[in-house]
Motif scaffolding. Structure first.
Motif, mmCIF file in Angstrom:
data_model
loop_
_atom_site.group_PDB
_atom_site.id
_atom_site.type_symbol
_atom_site.label_atom_id
_atom_site.label_comp_id
_atom_site.label_asym_id
_atom_site.label_seq_id
_atom_site.Cartn_x
_atom_site.Cartn_y
_atom_site.Cartn_z
ATOM 1 N N VAL A 12 62.091 39.660 50.544
ATOM 2 C CA VAL A 12 63.398 39.898 50.719
ATOM 3 C C VAL A 12 63.996 40.067 49.191
ATOM 4 C CG1 VAL A 12 63.905 37.500 50.702
ATOM 5 C CG2 VAL A 12 65.534 39.102 51.690
ATOM 6 N N PHE A 13 65.001 40.859 49.101
ATOM 7 C CA PHE A 13 65.516 41.263 47.890
ATOM 8 C C PHE A 13 67.233 40.682 47.968
ATOM 9 C CE2 PHE A 13 66.718 45.016 45.092
ATOM 10 C CZ PHE A 13 66.936 44.032 43.813
ATOM 11 N N ILE A 14 67.390 39.480 47.446
ATOM 12 C CA ILE A 14 68.555 38.852 47.562
ATOM 13 C C ILE A 14 69.683 39.019 46.473
ATOM 14 C CG2 ILE A 14 69.442 36.336 47.941
ATOM 15 C CD1 ILE A 14 66.883 35.595 49.053
ATOM 16 N N THR A 15 70.801 39.336 47.001
ATOM 17 C CA THR A 15 71.875 39.177 45.695
ATOM 18 C C THR A 15 72.170 37.879 45.289
ATOM 19 O OG1 THR A 15 72.825 41.126 47.080
ATOM 20 C CG2 THR A 15 74.222 40.279 45.184
ATOM 21 N N PRO A 16 71.999 37.819 43.619
ATOM 22 C CA PRO A 16 72.205 36.547 43.279
ATOM 23 C C PRO A 16 73.795 36.189 42.780
ATOM 24 C CG PRO A 16 71.481 38.123 41.365
ATOM 25 C CD PRO A 16 71.618 38.718 42.777
ATOM 26 N N LEU A 17 74.537 36.337 43.981
ATOM 27 C CA LEU A 17 76.084 35.820 43.839
ATOM 28 C C LEU A 17 76.083 34.544 43.629
ATOM 29 C CD1 LEU A 17 77.433 37.893 46.894
ATOM 30 C CD2 LEU A 17 77.558 38.556 44.230
ATOM 31 N N ASN A 18 77.039 34.274 42.499
ATOM 32 C CA ASN A 18 77.343 32.786 42.302
ATOM 33 C C ASN A 18 78.239 32.110 43.152
ATOM 34 O OD1 ASN A 18 79.515 33.681 40.910
ATOM 35 N ND2 ASN A 18 78.359 33.816 38.909
ATOM 36 N N GLN A 19 79.043 32.589 44.100
ATOM 37 C CA GLN A 19 80.203 32.015 44.846
ATOM 38 C C GLN A 19 79.752 32.703 46.299
ATOM 39 O OE1 GLN A 19 82.231 29.741 44.415
ATOM 40 N NE2 GLN A 19 81.424 29.665 42.178
ATOM 41 N N PRO A 20 79.433 31.909 47.221
ATOM 42 C CA PRO A 20 79.118 30.379 47.190
ATOM 43 C C PRO A 20 78.006 30.090 46.512
ATOM 44 C CG PRO A 20 79.306 31.072 49.459
ATOM 45 C CD PRO A 20 79.085 32.422 48.881
ATOM 46 N N ASN A 234 66.109 49.337 52.593
ATOM 47 C CA ASN A 234 67.215 48.781 53.244
ATOM 48 C C ASN A 234 67.397 49.372 54.565
ATOM 49 O OD1 ASN A 234 68.442 51.085 52.520
ATOM 50 N ND2 ASN A 234 69.445 50.022 50.787
ATOM 51 N N GLY A 235 68.389 48.866 55.549
ATOM 52 C CA GLY A 235 68.275 49.333 56.849
ATOM 53 C C GLY A 235 69.135 48.480 57.687
ATOM 54 N N ARG A 236 69.313 48.816 59.076
ATOM 55 C CA ARG A 236 69.902 47.734 60.173
ATOM 56 C C ARG A 236 69.138 47.870 61.366
ATOM 57 N NH1 ARG A 236 75.635 50.429 61.322
ATOM 58 N NH2 ARG A 236 75.656 48.550 62.749
ATOM 59 N N PHE A 237 68.991 46.650 62.066
ATOM 60 C CA PHE A 237 68.385 46.546 63.200
ATOM 61 C C PHE A 237 69.521 46.977 64.346
ATOM 62 C CE2 PHE A 237 65.828 43.622 60.865
ATOM 63 C CZ PHE A 237 64.593 44.190 61.024
ATOM 64 N N GLN A 238 69.238 47.801 65.255
ATOM 65 C CA GLN A 238 70.064 48.148 66.226
ATOM 66 C C GLN A 238 69.147 48.526 67.458
ATOM 67 O OE1 GLN A 238 72.480 51.008 64.196
ATOM 68 N NE2 GLN A 238 71.082 52.611 64.307
ATOM 69 N N THR A 239 69.695 48.544 68.550
ATOM 70 C CA THR A 239 68.714 48.666 69.760
ATOM 71 C C THR A 239 68.202 50.329 69.994
ATOM 72 O OG1 THR A 239 70.960 49.433 70.957
ATOM 73 C CG2 THR A 239 70.257 47.107 71.112
ATOM 74 N N SER A 240 68.911 51.150 69.134
ATOM 75 C CA SER A 240 68.356 52.750 69.425
ATOM 76 C C SER A 240 68.132 53.006 68.101
ATOM 77 C CB SER A 240 69.353 53.499 70.150
ATOM 78 O OG SER A 240 70.577 53.640 69.665
ATOM 79 N N GLY A 241 67.188 53.977 68.068
ATOM 80 C CA GLY A 241 66.846 54.507 66.636
ATOM 81 C C GLY A 241 67.637 55.748 66.303
ATOM 82 N N THR A 242 68.192 55.578 65.141
ATOM 83 C CA THR A 242 68.991 56.557 64.561
ATOM 84 C C THR A 242 68.568 57.121 63.323
ATOM 85 O OG1 THR A 242 70.474 55.250 63.560
ATOM 86 C CG2 THR A 242 71.077 55.932 65.491
ATOM 87 N N GLY A 264 50.202 54.359 50.563
ATOM 88 C CA GLY A 264 49.665 53.415 49.881
ATOM 89 C C GLY A 264 50.581 52.111 49.548
ATOM 90 N N THR A 265 51.757 52.146 50.100
ATOM 91 C CA THR A 265 52.851 51.085 49.998
ATOM 92 C C THR A 265 52.165 50.119 50.580
ATOM 93 O OG1 THR A 265 54.455 52.755 49.913
ATOM 94 C CG2 THR A 265 55.103 50.402 50.155
ATOM 95 N N SER A 266 52.357 48.922 49.837
ATOM 96 C CA SER A 266 51.527 47.447 50.304
ATOM 97 C C SER A 266 52.576 46.321 50.229
ATOM 98 C CB SER A 266 50.177 47.247 49.639
ATOM 99 O OG SER A 266 50.337 47.033 48.443
ATOM 100 N N GLY A 267 53.776 46.693 49.937
ATOM 101 C CA GLY A 267 54.819 45.648 49.631
ATOM 102 C C GLY A 267 56.026 46.369 50.385
ATOM 103 N N PHE A 268 56.633 45.350 51.084
ATOM 104 C CA PHE A 268 57.898 46.105 51.745
ATOM 105 C C PHE A 268 58.926 45.046 51.416
ATOM 106 C CE2 PHE A 268 54.799 48.732 53.879
ATOM 107 C CZ PHE A 268 55.508 50.145 53.893
ATOM 108 N N ILE A 269 59.933 45.326 50.702
ATOM 109 C CA ILE A 269 61.028 44.385 50.230
ATOM 110 C C ILE A 269 62.229 44.523 50.677
ATOM 111 C CG2 ILE A 269 62.047 42.847 48.464
ATOM 112 C CD1 ILE A 269 59.494 43.554 46.606
ATOM 113 N N LEU A 270 62.838 43.745 51.494
ATOM 114 C CA LEU A 270 64.106 44.101 52.302
ATOM 115 C C LEU A 270 64.995 43.567 51.553
ATOM 116 C CD1 LEU A 270 65.549 45.163 54.734
ATOM 117 C CD2 LEU A 270 65.261 42.902 56.009
ATOM 118 N N ALA A 271 66.083 44.548 51.251
ATOM 119 C CA ALA A 271 67.479 43.873 50.594
ATOM 120 C C ALA A 271 68.356 43.732 51.591
ATOM 121 C CB ALA A 271 68.108 45.461 49.529
#
Length: 297
Positions: A12-20, A234-242, A264-271
């Motif tokens: 996972v690719f997490i934004t390092p926001l300091n608030q909260p 990045n992307g979004r989960f939804q019921t139908s594919g678009t 050959g991609t062996s690492g998937f990091i979700l933002a």
């Protein structure tokens, strides 16, 4: 079709926001408990809305148990290579071998210069990064006698003591897109860490870029298979594919498996900064991709 044969990793690719203040920490703890392999964070020290990335990673390392941690990617122009090597090694020792080193040549040069960093051209940035990687590896190499001496154009190290050695062989993962950086990745890196959103032609661009990495590795006498290929998505989960990574988890898994086997991609990091999305990625997408790729292999 290019499969470098690496084990699959998901993160996972997490934004390092300091608030909260604790939000990024809570998401990293969630990712750890969900069974993901990596928690990564962008490193933009000139952004006051963000935590300092290395401080944040240290705190998260103490709050997690299994997940590995990396900047995505470290802003080299504002971080001295010897200190960066010692920071990474120290945190690797403290965390039981859970630190990787994503690194880049820098960007946003006005902001870097405003903080006292040196403005470089893209070509100079590549050369500076290569010098820095050499210095970092020398600092970690405690089997070699004598101090570290690198008389570079951008970095001069005149006898710095070696060490500490990290707890495991830290991967140096390079954020690269242009030909010189890609060849450098093959020549000196352990991994490649681009973002799918920056590939105008989509995943198909990975083939050409892989070729440049392989070219750099072979020119340096290295097996191209030693360079792990990761990908920020990045992307979004939804019921139908678009579209690509826009649809139900099963579709995500099929698309990721195809990218893994074709490029050959062996690492998937979700933002994502959404807890439900991270949990779904860990619970349904990651195991399905592993199953699909294992069956094809």
């Amino acid at each position: 079709m290019t499969d470098y044969g690496h084990d699959l990793q998901f993160g996972v690719f997490i934004t390092p926001l300091n608030q909260p203040a604790q939000h990024a920490v809570d998401l990293a703890v969630l990712a750890d408990r969900a069974g993901l392999d990596l928690a990564t964070f962008q490193d933009h020290p000139y952004q006051p809305r963000f935590h300092d990335t290395w401080t944040l990673m240290s705190y998260i390392a103490a709050r997690t148990e299994r997940i590995r941690i990396s900047a995505n990617v470290t802003n080299l122009p504002l971080r001295n290579p010897v200190m960066l090597a010692r920071s990474a090694a120290s945190l690797d020792l403290l965390s039981g071998g859970r630190i990787e080193l994503g690194i880049g040549s820098g960007g946003f040069w006005d902001a870097i210069e405003a903080m006292g960093g040196r403005r470089l051209t893209p070509g100079q940035g590549v050369d500076a990064l290569e010098e820095a990687i050499r210095i970092i590896r020398e600092v970690w190499n405690t089997d070699e006698r004598g101090g570290v001496r690198v008389d570079g154009k951008y970095y001069q190290v005149t006898g710095a003591k070696r060490g500490p050695a990290p707890a495991h062989d830290i991967g140096v993962w390079v954020g690269a897109y242009k030909p010189r950086m890609l060849r450098l990745t093959g020549r000196a890196g352990d991994g490649w860490l681009p973002s799918l959103g920056y590939l105008k032609g989509g995943p198909a661009e990975l083939a050409r870029m892989n070729d440049l990495i392989d070219e750099g590795a072979q020119a340096a006498g290295r097996d191209p298979k030693v360079v792990r290929r990761l990908l920020n998505i990045n992307g979004r989960f939804q019921t139908s594919g678009t579209g690509l990574f826009s649809g139900p988890p099963a579709q995500w898994a099929e698309q990721a498996a195809e990218i893994a086997l074709d490029y050959g991609t062996s690492g998937f990091i979700l933002a994502s900064d959404d807890a439900a999305t991270i949990n779904l990625f860990a619970a349904e997408v990651a195991p399905a991709v592993r199953e699909l790729v294992a069956a094809e292999r």
